[in-house]
Enzyme design. Structure first.
Site, PDB file in Angstrom:
ATOM      1  N   HIS A  34       0.685  -1.348   0.031  1.00 50.53           N
ATOM      2  CA  HIS A  34      -0.030   0.021   0.062  1.00 50.53           C
ATOM      3  C   HIS A  34       1.001   1.172   0.083  1.00 50.53           C
ATOM      4  O   HIS A  34       0.736   2.304  -0.996  1.00 50.53           O
ATOM      5  CB  HIS A  34      -0.840   0.056   1.196  1.00 50.53           C
ATOM      6  CG  HIS A  34      -1.669  -1.157   1.358  1.00 50.53           C
ATOM      7  ND1 HIS A  34      -2.211  -1.934   2.556  1.00 50.53           N
ATOM      8  CD2 HIS A  34      -2.794  -1.378   0.575  1.00 50.53           C
ATOM      9  CE1 HIS A  34      -3.026  -2.727   2.331  1.00 50.53           C
ATOM     10  NE2 HIS A  34      -3.537  -2.430   0.962  1.00 50.53           N
ATOM     11  N   LYS A  58     -18.416  -6.676   7.182  1.00 56.60           N
ATOM     12  CA  LYS A  58     -17.259  -7.258   7.187  1.00 56.60           C
ATOM     13  C   LYS A  58     -16.535  -7.401   8.609  1.00 56.60           C
ATOM     14  O   LYS A  58     -16.569  -6.335   9.395  1.00 56.60           O
ATOM     15  CB  LYS A  58     -16.179  -6.573   6.291  1.00 56.60           C
ATOM     16  CG  LYS A  58     -15.369  -7.288   5.445  1.00 56.60           C
ATOM     17  CD  LYS A  58     -14.885  -6.831   4.129  1.00 56.60           C
ATOM     18  CE  LYS A  58     -13.395  -7.090   4.001  1.00 56.60           C
ATOM     19  NZ  LYS A  58     -12.775  -6.317   2.702  1.00 56.60           N
ATOM     20  N   ARG A 107      -1.117  -6.297  -8.107  1.00 57.71           N
ATOM     21  CA  ARG A 107       0.147  -7.005  -7.915  1.00 57.71           C
ATOM     22  C   ARG A 107       0.055  -8.227  -8.851  1.00 57.71           C
ATOM     23  O   ARG A 107       1.264  -8.577  -9.270  1.00 57.71           O
ATOM     24  CB  ARG A 107      -0.280  -7.762  -6.659  1.00 57.71           C
ATOM     25  CG  ARG A 107      -0.104  -7.047  -5.346  1.00 57.71           C
ATOM     26  CD  ARG A 107      -0.604  -7.603  -4.270  1.00 57.71           C
ATOM     27  NE  ARG A 107      -2.017  -7.739  -4.301  1.00 57.71           N
ATOM     28  CZ  ARG A 107      -2.788  -7.694  -3.003  1.00 57.71           C
ATOM     29  NH1 ARG A 107      -2.186  -7.855  -2.058  1.00 57.71           N
ATOM     30  NH2 ARG A 107      -4.075  -7.850  -3.315  1.00 57.71           N
ATOM     31  N   SER A 145      -2.730  -7.981   2.644  1.00 53.54           N
ATOM     32  CA  SER A 145      -2.873  -7.886   4.300  1.00 53.54           C
ATOM     33  C   SER A 145      -3.394  -9.154   4.838  1.00 53.54           C
ATOM     34  O   SER A 145      -3.283  -9.389   5.834  1.00 53.54           O
ATOM     35  CB  SER A 145      -4.207  -6.698   4.327  1.00 53.54           C
ATOM     36  OG  SER A 145      -3.833  -5.349   4.009  1.00 53.54           O
TER      37      SER A 145
HETATM   38  P1  ADP Z   1      -9.650  -4.026  -0.429  1.00 53.54           P
HETATM   39  O1  ADP Z   1     -10.338  -4.552   0.903  1.00 53.54           O
HETATM   40  O2  ADP Z   1     -10.253  -3.119  -1.203  1.00 53.54           O
HETATM   41  O3  ADP Z   1      -8.945  -5.176  -1.197  1.00 53.54           O
HETATM   42  P2  ADP Z   1      -6.918  -3.530   0.543  1.00 53.54           P
HETATM   43  O4  ADP Z   1      -6.527  -2.694   1.527  1.00 53.54           O
HETATM   44  O5  ADP Z   1      -6.247  -4.934   0.655  1.00 53.54           O
HETATM   45  O6  ADP Z   1      -8.494  -3.044   0.269  1.00 53.54           O
HETATM   46  O7  ADP Z   1      -6.188  -3.006  -0.769  1.00 53.54           O
HETATM   47  C1  ADP Z   1      -6.403  -1.671  -1.081  1.00 53.54           C
HETATM   48  C2  ADP Z   1      -5.831  -1.452  -2.674  1.00 53.54           C
HETATM   49  O8  ADP Z   1      -4.446  -1.657  -2.389  1.00 53.54           O
HETATM   50  C3  ADP Z   1      -6.168  -2.331  -3.684  1.00 53.54           C
HETATM   51  O9  ADP Z   1      -6.066  -1.576  -5.052  1.00 53.54           O
HETATM   52  C4  ADP Z   1      -5.207  -3.305  -3.695  1.00 53.54           C
HETATM   53  O10 ADP Z   1      -5.115  -4.132  -5.052  1.00 53.54           O
HETATM   54  C5  ADP Z   1      -3.940  -2.672  -3.401  1.00 53.54           C
HETATM   55  N1  ADP Z   1      -2.819  -3.435  -2.996  1.00 53.54           N
HETATM   56  C6  ADP Z   1      -2.958  -4.242  -2.015  1.00 53.54           C
HETATM   57  N2  ADP Z   1      -1.808  -4.741  -1.491  1.00 53.54           N
HETATM   58  C7  ADP Z   1      -0.846  -4.207  -2.483  1.00 53.54           C
HETATM   59  C8  ADP Z   1       0.369  -4.465  -2.848  1.00 53.54           C
HETATM   60  N3  ADP Z   1       1.127  -5.347  -2.197  1.00 53.54           N
HETATM   61  N4  ADP Z   1       0.988  -4.000  -3.915  1.00 53.54           N
HETATM   62  C9  ADP Z   1       0.248  -3.060  -4.680  1.00 53.54           C
HETATM   63  N5  ADP Z   1      -1.072  -2.748  -4.406  1.00 53.54           N
HETATM   64  C10 ADP Z   1      -1.503  -3.301  -3.307  1.00 53.54           C
END
Ligand code: ADP
Length: 170
Positions: A34, A58, A107, A145
């Site tokens: 992120h 959720k 990713r 995450s």
């Molecule tokens: P959601 O519940 O919407 O998937 P996340 O917190 O998991 O929320 O992710 C928010 C954004 O960050 C999404 O666009 C996700 O694809 C991106 N993201 C998550 N992990 C990574 C990573 N390792 N590298 C790049 N983008 C990421």
């Protein structure tokens, strides 16, 4: 030209509008993936709002207050990045904040398909908001995450997955 018309053009001129991007997600918890996307996006926008979407259906591992505090710590050095949270539709939140861009990171192929659907759906609903997708730097591609939560549940160390500004212990 009429003064009213000139004022209208000044206020609605896309070249003068503040470019605000919303980076929505669960951030449960925030990862280096992120943070990588947000830091690389800083030069592209006047303001980036890192926004935690709260979905009452959720279950989260970490309370909202904790996730907000971590996000704020991670981006404390970036004056154009602010942290917030919202309930309801992400598009509604974007409009409320004056965001005309939605920032997302991908990713792998799975993320690509998912993000494409969401981005195209968004365009059906609001042509005024553009989704901007950035590819993660390769070293962060395996980080999610979900993986961080799994490691924590099993008593592992997540230091290399989360931003160096914060500490999370199992
Ligand atoms: P959601 O519940 O919407 O998937 P996340 O917190 O998991 O929320 O992710 C928010 C954004 O960050 C999404 O666009 C996700 O694809 C991106 N993201 C998550 N992990 C990574 C990573 N390792 N590298 C790049 N983008 C990421």
């Amino acid at each position: 030209m009429r003064p009213g018309r000139i004022r209208y053009l000044r206020e609605h001129n896309p070249a003068r509008m503040k470019r605000i991007a919303i980076f929505p997600g669960s951030f449960d918890p925030i990862t280096r993936g992120h943070a990588n996307i947000v830091r690389r996006a800083v030069p592209l926008f006047d303001e980036i709002v890192v926004a935690i979407g709260v979905n009452s259906a959720k279950k989260y591992m970490f309370p909202l207050e904790q996730r907000m505090a971590w996000n704020e710590t991670v981006f404390a050095d970036l004056p154009t990045v602010t942290c917030d949270w919202y309930e309801g539709l992400t598009l509604d939140y974007c409009r409320k904040r004056g965001g005309t861009f939605m920032l997302r990171g991908i990713r792998n192929g799975g993320d690509f398909e998912y993000e494409r659907t969401i981005a195209q759906m968004s365009r059906y609903m609001d042509k005024g908001i553009e989704t901007v997708i950035m590819f993660t730097d390769p070293e962060y591609a395996p980080i999610s995450s979900t993986l961080v939560r799994e490691v924590l549940r099993n008593g592992g160390n997540v230091d290399s997955f989360i931003p160096p500004q914060i500490a999370i212990h199992a």
